[in-house]
Design an enzyme around this catalytic site. Structure first.
Site, mmCIF file in Angstrom:
data_model
loop_
_atom_site.group_PDB
_atom_site.id
_atom_site.type_symbol
_atom_site.label_atom_id
_atom_site.label_comp_id
_atom_site.label_asym_id
_atom_site.label_seq_id
_atom_site.Cartn_x
_atom_site.Cartn_y
_atom_site.Cartn_z
ATOM 1 N NE ARG A 166 -4.081 -1.833 0.255
ATOM 2 C CZ ARG A 166 -4.096 -3.101 -0.126
ATOM 3 N NH1 ARG A 166 -3.026 -3.626 -0.725
ATOM 4 N NH2 ARG A 166 -5.156 -3.847 0.065
ATOM 5 C CB SER A 238 -8.766 -1.959 4.157
ATOM 6 O OG SER A 238 -9.014 -3.209 3.592
ATOM 7 C CD GLU A 335 -5.948 0.735 2.228
ATOM 8 O OE1 GLU A 335 -5.498 0.376 1.148
ATOM 9 O OE2 GLU A 335 -7.132 1.069 2.395
#
Ligand code: EPU
Length: 339
Positions: A166, A238, A335
């Site tokens: 990520r 998420s 995130e």
């Protein structure tokens, strides 16, 4: 250009969370020239620039955004056959799942595990979006950017994107004035399924010859069981990252929590599961505070139950992070990008 720039535009409808205040100025851009003109307008008028894609991974402040919000709507997809495979180049404003659907319909292998992820193509390299054992990092060969600080365009190779979990160069300071305008993926006509990820292995249960269309259908079915539909229940996928922790810390944790998942990373750490911690240690599935709750079927997702503010979401996220810090000594990272 100046005639298409709007004033005082509420941003909540441009996000999947359905949260966010007003942009001082707002423009939707559908060509590379429009991107450059919008940036030049902002600079000439001393307005900061904020790029917005599909709005699926952001929490926009209740106070809104000062300066010019540039909504990326550069479309267009081209396919080029090469000896190495098929190069697929898409505009940053293309809906990522439309691209996945189109490539799968053409029988191209590569993106099928990333089906049904809410994102724009332009945001895909920024986050290095990933799911079900696949990441765009392994497929992206080139990213075209426009740097409004220097008024230059540039093409970065996949290697130059410095992809991590990520993470990418696009999140670093050096990229603060970059706008992703186009992304190129290398896909393959000859290929095979990547279905080792637990949920997919379970779905196919021994049938190891699915087509990429079968894999796409399976991923869509699995995701729809776990993730709320943002069009009815606002969310940003998420909310937290999965923590990557030192091996010694993981060894200590599994003494207390023997079933805690752990996956070795390339750099010798262990990636564990935020969803597992929230479910099995904190028992917080479905927990609600005000208008925000942890989704029952995937507690990594924070849901806007209706009318939630960014302040409420951030406060709730902080209380969850504090509890994870207390029980595991892990500092959860978001995130989602805060704007
Ligand atoms: N788990 C539980 N309880 C739950 C759900 C999951 O204990 O209610 C545990 C299970 O042990 C499971 C593990 O958590 O094996 C992992 O769960 P899951 O496969 O659902 O994936 P995840 O790690 O929670 C990540 C990505 C998702 C991606 C899925 C599927 C991150 C932050 N999230 O979630 O990505 O779709 O894997 O590959 O890495 C996103 O980034 O927005 C996103 C949706």
């Amino acid at each position: 250009m100046t005639d298409t720039i709007q004033k005082d535009i509420p941003l909540a409808p441009y996000t999947t969370f359905g949260i966010g205040g007003v942009a001082d100025f707002f423009v939707s851009v559908d060509s590379f020239d429009a991107v450059r003109e919008a940036c030049q307008w902002a600079q000439a008028n001393n307005q900061p620039i904020q790029i917005l894609g599909h709005g699926s991974n952001v929490l926009i402040s209740d106070e809104g955004v000062r300066g010019l919000v540039i909504h990326m709507a550069v479309h267009g997809v081209t396919y080029t056959d090469t000896p190495a495979g098929v190069l697929v180049t898409a505009g940053a404003g293309v809906v990522f799942d439309d691209l996945v659907a189109d490539t799968v319909a053409r029988g191209l292998w590569g993106l099928e595990n990333l089906s049904a992820i809410p994102s724009s193509v332009g945001a895909a390299p920024v986050q290095n979006i990933g799911a079900y054992g696949a990441e765009v990092a392994t497929m992206i060969t080139e990213v075209a950017i426009y740097d409004y600080a220097t008024n230059e365009t540039r093409r970065l190779s996949g290697h130059e994107c410095a992809f991590g979990y990520r993470d990418s160069i696009f999140k670093k300071e050096v990229a603060a004035s970059w706008v992703v305008t186009q992304v190129t993926f290398l896909l393959h006509t000859e290929g095979g399924p990547n279905i080792a990820y637990k949920d997919l292995a379970h779905h196919f249960d021994g049938n190891d010859m699915p087509t990429c269309a079968h894999v796409r259908d399976a991923v869509i079915a699995i995701r729809s069981q776990k993730f709320p539909d943002w069009s009815t229940e606002g969310n940003a996928g998420s909310f937290f990252k999965n923590p990557v922790i030192p091996r010694v810390q993981y060894a200590e944790l599994i003494e207390r929590y023997p079933d805690m998942p752990g996956f070795p990373t390339d750099d010798g750490h262990i990636k564990t599961s935020t969803a597992w911690i929230l479910d099995h240690i904190l028992h917080s599935k479905g927990v609600q505070e005000g208008s925000v709750r942890l989704y029952e079927r995937q507690p990594l997702v924070l849901v806007n139950c209706g009318g939630a503010t960014a302040t409420e979401v951030a406060g709730f996220a902080q209380s969850i992070a504090d509890r994870v810090q207390e029980c595991c000594g892990i500092a959860l990272e978001w995130e989602v990008t805060q704007i």
